[in-house]
Design a protein around this motif. Structure first.
Motif, PDB file in Angstrom:
ATOM      1  N   THR A   1       0.839  -1.207   0.000  1.00  0.00           N
ATOM      2  CA  THR A   1       0.000   0.000   0.000  1.00  0.00           C
ATOM      3  C   THR A   1       0.869   1.250   0.000  1.00  0.00           C
ATOM      4  O   THR A   1       0.610   2.204  -0.748  1.00  0.00           O
ATOM      5  CB  THR A   1      -0.943   0.003   1.220  1.00  0.00           C
ATOM      6  OG1 THR A   1      -1.839  -1.103   1.105  1.00  0.00           O
ATOM      7  CG2 THR A   1      -1.730   1.291   1.318  1.00  0.00           C
ATOM      8  N   LEU A   2       1.897   1.253   0.839  1.00  0.00           N
ATOM      9  CA  LEU A   2       2.795   2.413   0.892  1.00  0.00           C
ATOM     10  C   LEU A   2       3.527   2.599  -0.434  1.00  0.00           C
ATOM     11  O   LEU A   2       3.732   3.732  -0.871  1.00  0.00           O
ATOM     12  CB  LEU A   2       3.774   2.270   2.056  1.00  0.00           C
ATOM     13  CG  LEU A   2       3.128   2.405   3.447  1.00  0.00           C
ATOM     14  CD1 LEU A   2       4.074   1.933   4.535  1.00  0.00           C
ATOM     15  CD2 LEU A   2       2.681   3.837   3.692  1.00  0.00           C
ATOM     16  N   ASP A   3       3.903   1.508  -1.090  1.00  0.00           N
ATOM     17  CA  ASP A   3       4.526   1.609  -2.418  1.00  0.00           C
ATOM     18  C   ASP A   3       3.576   2.261  -3.421  1.00  0.00           C
ATOM     19  O   ASP A   3       3.957   3.170  -4.161  1.00  0.00           O
ATOM     20  CB  ASP A   3       4.917   0.215  -2.945  1.00  0.00           C
ATOM     21  CG  ASP A   3       6.193  -0.317  -2.352  1.00  0.00           C
ATOM     22  OD1 ASP A   3       6.985   0.477  -1.795  1.00  0.00           O
ATOM     23  OD2 ASP A   3       6.419  -1.542  -2.451  1.00  0.00           O
ATOM     24  N   GLU A   4       2.337   1.773  -3.436  1.00  0.00           N
ATOM     25  CA  GLU A   4       1.344   2.296  -4.378  1.00  0.00           C
ATOM     26  C   GLU A   4       1.084   3.781  -4.141  1.00  0.00           C
ATOM     27  O   GLU A   4       1.064   4.589  -5.083  1.00  0.00           O
ATOM     28  CB  GLU A   4       0.042   1.504  -4.235  1.00  0.00           C
ATOM     29  CG  GLU A   4      -1.079   2.010  -5.128  1.00  0.00           C
ATOM     30  CD  GLU A   4      -2.398   1.288  -4.876  1.00  0.00           C
ATOM     31  OE1 GLU A   4      -3.398   1.731  -5.470  1.00  0.00           O
ATOM     32  OE2 GLU A   4      -2.434   0.324  -4.088  1.00  0.00           O
ATOM     33  N   LEU A   5       0.906   4.153  -2.879  1.00  0.00           N
ATOM     34  CA  LEU A   5       0.607   5.547  -2.572  1.00  0.00           C
ATOM     35  C   LEU A   5       1.815   6.458  -2.755  1.00  0.00           C
ATOM     36  O   LEU A   5       1.657   7.619  -3.129  1.00  0.00           O
ATOM     37  CB  LEU A   5       0.040   5.667  -1.156  1.00  0.00           C
ATOM     38  CG  LEU A   5      -1.356   5.058  -0.987  1.00  0.00           C
ATOM     39  CD1 LEU A   5      -1.793   5.095   0.468  1.00  0.00           C
ATOM     40  CD2 LEU A   5      -2.361   5.766  -1.874  1.00  0.00           C
ATOM     41  N   THR A   6       3.011   5.931  -2.518  1.00  0.00           N
ATOM     42  CA  THR A   6       4.222   6.720  -2.771  1.00  0.00           C
ATOM     43  C   THR A   6       4.274   7.110  -4.245  1.00  0.00           C
ATOM     44  O   THR A   6       4.512   8.274  -4.586  1.00  0.00           O
ATOM     45  CB  THR A   6       5.485   5.930  -2.381  1.00  0.00           C
ATOM     46  OG1 THR A   6       5.460   5.702  -0.978  1.00  0.00           O
ATOM     47  CG2 THR A   6       6.749   6.682  -2.747  1.00  0.00           C
ATOM     48  N   ALA A   7       4.039   6.132  -5.117  1.00  0.00           N
ATOM     49  CA  ALA A   7       4.051   6.402  -6.560  1.00  0.00           C
ATOM     50  C   ALA A   7       2.961   7.410  -6.928  1.00  0.00           C
ATOM     51  O   ALA A   7       3.195   8.330  -7.724  1.00  0.00           O
ATOM     52  CB  ALA A   7       3.873   5.102  -7.336  1.00  0.00           C
ATOM     53  N   TRP A   8       1.771   7.248  -6.353  1.00  0.00           N
ATOM     54  CA  TRP A   8       0.668   8.143  -6.682  1.00  0.00           C
ATOM     55  C   TRP A   8       0.952   9.569  -6.215  1.00  0.00           C
ATOM     56  O   TRP A   8       0.744  10.527  -6.954  1.00  0.00           O
ATOM     57  CB  TRP A   8      -0.631   7.626  -6.063  1.00  0.00           C
ATOM     58  CG  TRP A   8      -1.837   8.376  -6.536  1.00  0.00           C
ATOM     59  CD1 TRP A   8      -2.476   8.234  -7.733  1.00  0.00           C
ATOM     60  CD2 TRP A   8      -2.523   9.410  -5.832  1.00  0.00           C
ATOM     61  NE1 TRP A   8      -3.533   9.106  -7.809  1.00  0.00           N
ATOM     62  CE2 TRP A   8      -3.588   9.839  -6.653  1.00  0.00           C
ATOM     63  CE3 TRP A   8      -2.346   9.994  -4.584  1.00  0.00           C
ATOM     64  CZ2 TRP A   8      -4.477  10.835  -6.260  1.00  0.00           C
ATOM     65  CZ3 TRP A   8      -3.237  10.984  -4.194  1.00  0.00           C
ATOM     66  CH2 TRP A   8      -4.284  11.400  -5.034  1.00  0.00           C
ATOM     67  N   PHE A   9       1.463   9.729  -4.995  1.00  0.00           N
ATOM     68  CA  PHE A   9       1.766  11.071  -4.499  1.00  0.00           C
ATOM     69  C   PHE A   9       2.929  11.696  -5.269  1.00  0.00           C
ATOM     70  O   PHE A   9       2.976  12.921  -5.415  1.00  0.00           O
ATOM     71  CB  PHE A   9       2.028  11.070  -2.992  1.00  0.00           C
ATOM     72  CG  PHE A   9       0.765  11.158  -2.185  1.00  0.00           C
ATOM     73  CD1 PHE A   9       0.088  12.362  -2.067  1.00  0.00           C
ATOM     74  CD2 PHE A   9       0.241  10.042  -1.556  1.00  0.00           C
ATOM     75  CE1 PHE A   9      -1.083  12.459  -1.334  1.00  0.00           C
ATOM     76  CE2 PHE A   9      -0.932  10.127  -0.816  1.00  0.00           C
ATOM     77  CZ  PHE A   9      -1.600  11.333  -0.710  1.00  0.00           C
ATOM     78  N   GLN A  10       3.850  10.894  -5.772  1.00  0.00           N
ATOM     79  CA  GLN A  10       4.905  11.436  -6.638  1.00  0.00           C
ATOM     80  C   GLN A  10       4.285  12.023  -7.896  1.00  0.00           C
ATOM     81  O   GLN A  10       4.687  13.109  -8.340  1.00  0.00           O
ATOM     82  CB  GLN A  10       5.902  10.340  -7.035  1.00  0.00           C
ATOM     83  CG  GLN A  10       6.906  10.012  -5.977  1.00  0.00           C
ATOM     84  CD  GLN A  10       7.841   8.889  -6.405  1.00  0.00           C
ATOM     85  OE1 GLN A  10       7.412   7.911  -7.011  1.00  0.00           O
ATOM     86  NE2 GLN A  10       9.110   9.038  -6.095  1.00  0.00           N
ATOM     87  N   GLU A  11       3.317  11.317  -8.467  1.00  0.00           N
ATOM     88  CA  GLU A  11       2.649  11.815  -9.669  1.00  0.00           C
ATOM     89  C   GLU A  11       1.885  13.103  -9.372  1.00  0.00           C
ATOM     90  O   GLU A  11       1.912  14.040 -10.164  1.00  0.00           O
ATOM     91  CB  GLU A  11       1.708  10.751 -10.227  1.00  0.00           C
ATOM     92  CG  GLU A  11       2.433   9.551 -10.797  1.00  0.00           C
ATOM     93  CD  GLU A  11       1.493   8.439 -11.211  1.00  0.00           C
ATOM     94  OE1 GLU A  11       0.245   8.622 -11.166  1.00  0.00           O
ATOM     95  OE2 GLU A  11       1.999   7.370 -11.585  1.00  0.00           O
ATOM     96  N   VAL A  12       1.211  13.157  -8.225  1.00  0.00           N
ATOM     97  CA  VAL A  12       0.460  14.361  -7.862  1.00  0.00           C
ATOM     98  C   VAL A  12       1.413  15.525  -7.617  1.00  0.00           C
ATOM     99  O   VAL A  12       1.129  16.656  -8.010  1.00  0.00           O
ATOM    100  CB  VAL A  12      -0.435  14.117  -6.622  1.00  0.00           C
ATOM    101  CG1 VAL A  12      -1.068  15.414  -6.134  1.00  0.00           C
ATOM    102  CG2 VAL A  12      -1.514  13.094  -6.947  1.00  0.00           C
ATOM    103  N   SER A  13       2.559  15.253  -6.989  1.00  0.00           N
ATOM    104  CA  SER A  13       3.494  16.359  -6.749  1.00  0.00           C
ATOM    105  C   SER A  13       4.120  16.850  -8.053  1.00  0.00           C
ATOM    106  O   SER A  13       4.542  17.997  -8.132  1.00  0.00           O
ATOM    107  CB  SER A  13       4.579  15.959  -5.739  1.00  0.00           C
ATOM    108  OG  SER A  13       5.422  14.977  -6.260  1.00  0.00           O
TER     109      SER A  13
END
Length: 164
Positions: free
Chosen positions: A134-146
């Motif tokens: 979950t942390l991997d998935e959200l890390t990638a997603w927040f990188q995209e948002v940033s």
């Protein structure tokens, strides 16, 4: 009957019986010790996995909290606005709001991954691994948002069920 006296076997000599009893006692002590050690390791692992999941959930909540606060203020304007400099500036505000969230999530992931468990404690291994995923998935997603604040309005991300 052959006329010879019948010899009765009395079993192993008393010395052998003591050795067998000592070996059985030693085996019993080893089994009980192993069970106690396993219970202790499971308890310690369970506590560490619970801490890992709690820290992961806290970092996820903090990141989504910052995102929700910023996205909530710009969403009404951004949704109906045509592309242009003002819209880009508003989306940049969204990106800035979550800047660093990926680092915080990556840090929480690292702490979870460091939790050492015995392979046959499968339930604990699964809980830890689900949170790491979950942390991997959200890390990638927040990188995209940033990188692109508009990505925050696209949906398609789970809120962190693996750490909850």
């Amino acid at each position: 009957m052959s006329g010879e006296p019948e010899v009765m076997d009395a079993g192993p000599p008393p010395r052998s019986r003591r050795r067998v009893a000592a070996l059985l006692a030693l085996l019993l002590v080893l089994v009980v010790s192993a069970a106690a050690l396993d219970r202790s390791m499971r308890s310690r692992g369970s506590e560490q996995v619970a801490n890992c999941r709690q820290q992961g959930a806290a970092e996820i909540a903090a990141a989504f909290g910052r995102l929700t606060a910023r996205a909530g203020t710009v969403r009404p304007t951004v949704v109906g606005m045509p592309d242009g400099a003002l819209k880009d500036q508003l989306l940049e505000l969204v990106s800035e709001a979550v800047a660093g969230a990926d680092d915080q999530l990556r840090s929480a992931r690292g702490r979870c991954e460091e939790v050492e468990l015995i392979w046959y404690h499968r339930d604990l291994v699964r809980q830890r691994d689900d949170c790491v995923a979950t942390l991997d998935e959200l890390t990638a997603w927040f990188q995209e948002v940033s990188s692109d604040g508009g990505h925050a309005f696209g949906g398609g991300v789970d809120g962190g069920g693996g750490c909850g």
